[in-house]
Design an enzyme around this catalytic site. Structure first.
Site, PDB file in Angstrom:
ATOM      1  N   CYS A 124       0.573   2.125   4.631  1.00  0.00           N
ATOM      2  CA  CYS A 124      -0.778   2.689   4.517  1.00  0.00           C
ATOM      3  C   CYS A 124      -1.557   2.503   5.822  1.00  0.00           C
ATOM      4  CB  CYS A 124      -1.548   2.033   3.383  1.00  0.00           C
ATOM      5  SG  CYS A 124      -3.231   2.679   3.320  1.00  0.00           S
ATOM      6  N   LYS A 158       8.540   3.348   1.160  1.00  0.00           N
ATOM      7  CA  LYS A 158       7.778   4.442   1.774  1.00  0.00           C
ATOM      8  C   LYS A 158       7.445   4.099   3.215  1.00  0.00           C
ATOM      9  CE  LYS A 158       4.362   7.943   0.985  1.00  0.00           C
ATOM     10  NZ  LYS A 158       3.501   8.552  -0.019  1.00  0.00           N
ATOM     11  N   ASN A 185       4.578   8.589   4.828  1.00  0.00           N
ATOM     12  CA  ASN A 185       3.170   8.380   4.481  1.00  0.00           C
ATOM     13  C   ASN A 185       2.323   9.208   5.448  1.00  0.00           C
ATOM     14  OD1 ASN A 185       0.684   7.195   3.539  1.00  0.00           O
ATOM     15  ND2 ASN A 185       1.805   5.329   3.045  1.00  0.00           N
ATOM     16  N   THR A 186       1.022   9.113   5.330  1.00  0.00           N
ATOM     17  CA  THR A 186       0.153   9.887   6.224  1.00  0.00           C
ATOM     18  C   THR A 186       0.305   9.417   7.670  1.00  0.00           C
ATOM     19  OG1 THR A 186      -1.622   8.394   5.594  1.00  0.00           O
ATOM     20  CG2 THR A 186      -1.590  10.553   4.525  1.00  0.00           C
TER      21      THR A 186
HETATM   22  O1  RRO Z   1      -5.551   4.505  -0.354  1.00  0.00           O
HETATM   23  C1  RRO Z   1      -5.385   4.916   0.802  1.00  0.00           C
HETATM   24  O2  RRO Z   1      -6.304   4.922   1.639  1.00  0.00           O
HETATM   25  C2  RRO Z   1      -4.075   5.392   1.277  1.00  0.00           C
HETATM   26  C3  RRO Z   1      -2.859   4.768   1.013  1.00  0.00           C
HETATM   27 BR1  RRO Z   1      -2.696   3.289  -0.124  1.00  0.00          BR
HETATM   28  C4  RRO Z   1      -1.668   5.252   1.616  1.00  0.00           C
HETATM   29  O3  RRO Z   1      -0.553   4.739   1.464  1.00  0.00           O
HETATM   30  N1  RRO Z   1      -1.782   6.321   2.428  1.00  0.00           N
HETATM   31  C5  RRO Z   1      -2.955   6.936   2.661  1.00  0.00           C
HETATM   32  O4  RRO Z   1      -3.017   7.919   3.412  1.00  0.00           O
HETATM   33  N2  RRO Z   1      -4.100   6.464   2.076  1.00  0.00           N
END
Ligand code: RRO
Length: 298
Positions: A124, A158, A185-186
């Site tokens: 994240c 992930k 992930n992003t």
């Molecule tokens: O909750 C978030 O801000 C978030 C998470 Br946990 C993640 O794994 N990836 C994301 O883009 N946002």
């Protein structure tokens, strides 16, 4: 045409999986996603303790995707409401996060039996230490080894696209016992500035990038991972059409994660993508998903 697939023995009627973080916060909404045609659904990551979301604005559309700093909101695993999850009409993937190996193990132990697959989120971008397990191969492998000792369902890890060699990371994570990889992930974090207000638009200032603008990065990551591992990959990042899904399978994914596409196309996106995939396969004389997976490597 049959487009069913399987992830470590877990059967999916199609390869389209709701990605973590999108709608995945209660059983009623996830059942709507299942009925709308998803092959499996993933929960928003659950953490060790209660954590509030970041202030708004925390999600924003930009020209080529979304940027989010939702902030890992969670009730904490002890207070999670599991009502209705036993009646879900497609497989559930439970996503978890922590800040230490001990926290990952604690949450994994408590929640692994709640779903068919456990996804460990080590990537994240919206927390100061959110990516630390992904950015350090020893830390990533330690968390996987430790979680594997306490759970009895397949464990997917992930990964972030923000690593120097995602193939190597995936191979080490596989060697540590991971049963599958979810990638990616992003991307980021990134930032968008309101030039009139002269400041970042997100209250948190920075956020992870998703949507069509990151698709080529996600495809390359999955391509590299496929070369490096034998375990199945859930390819995630900018997949919004059936053609995108096929591209991701050709890169090496066994299933595809869909997140931002729900923002663009609503709940109908799952059935629409599955229909598009089937039509394209028929037109191009493919008989099964197996012929597509990794096809770009031949
Ligand atoms: O909750 C978030 O801000 C978030 C998470 Br946990 C993640 O794994 N990836 C994301 O883009 N946002």
């Amino acid at each position: 045409m049959d487009i069913s697939t399987s992830l470590c023995g877990v059967k999916l009627k199609n390869p389209i999986v709701l990605a973590s973080g999108i709608l995945g916060t209660n059983a009623a909404i996830l059942e709507r996603v299942a009925i709308s045609g998803a092959g499996a659904v993933t929960l928003k990551s659950i953490g060790p303790v209660e954590r509030q979301a970041n202030n708004n604005p925390s999600v924003l559309a930009w020209e080529h995707g979304l940027i989010n700093a939702v902030g890992l909101p969670s009730s904490g695993y002890k207070h999670y409401n599991w009502e209705g999850y036993d009646k879900l009409s497609c497989p559930l993937i439970v996503s978890i996060y922590g800040s230490t190996v001990e926290e990952y193990v604690e949450v994994a132990k408590a929640l692994s039996s709640k779903g068919k697959i456990l996804e460990i989120n080590i990537s994240c971008p919206n927390k100061h230490d959110g990516m630390s397990f992904c950015l350090n191969i020893d830390a990533a492998t330690e968390v996987v080894k430790s979680v594997k000792k306490v759970v009895h369902v397949p464990v997917f890890v992930k990964l972030s696209p923000n690593v120097p060699n995602i193939g190597l990371l995936a191979a080490e994570v596989e060697r540590a016992g991971a049963d599958g990889i979810t990638a990616v992930n992003t991307l980021g974090p990134g930032m968008i500035i309101d030039i009139e207000a002269k400041r970042p638009i997100l209250a948190y200032k920075t956020g992870g990038l998703s949507g069509p603008g990151i698709k080529p990065i996600a495809i390359k990551c999955v391509y590299d991972i496929y070369k490096a591992v034998k375990v199945p990959i859930i390819g995630t990042g900018g997949i919004t059409t059936g053609r995108d899904a096929i591209e991701m399978l050709m890169a090496g994914a066994t299933a595809v994660g869909v997140g931002s596409a729900v923002y663009y196309h609503g709940m109908d996106v799952f059935k629409k993508m599955a229909d598009e995939m089937q039509e394209w396969m028929k037109m191009n004389k493919y008989k099964s998903l197996k012929e597509l997976i990794g096809a770009a490597h031949e």
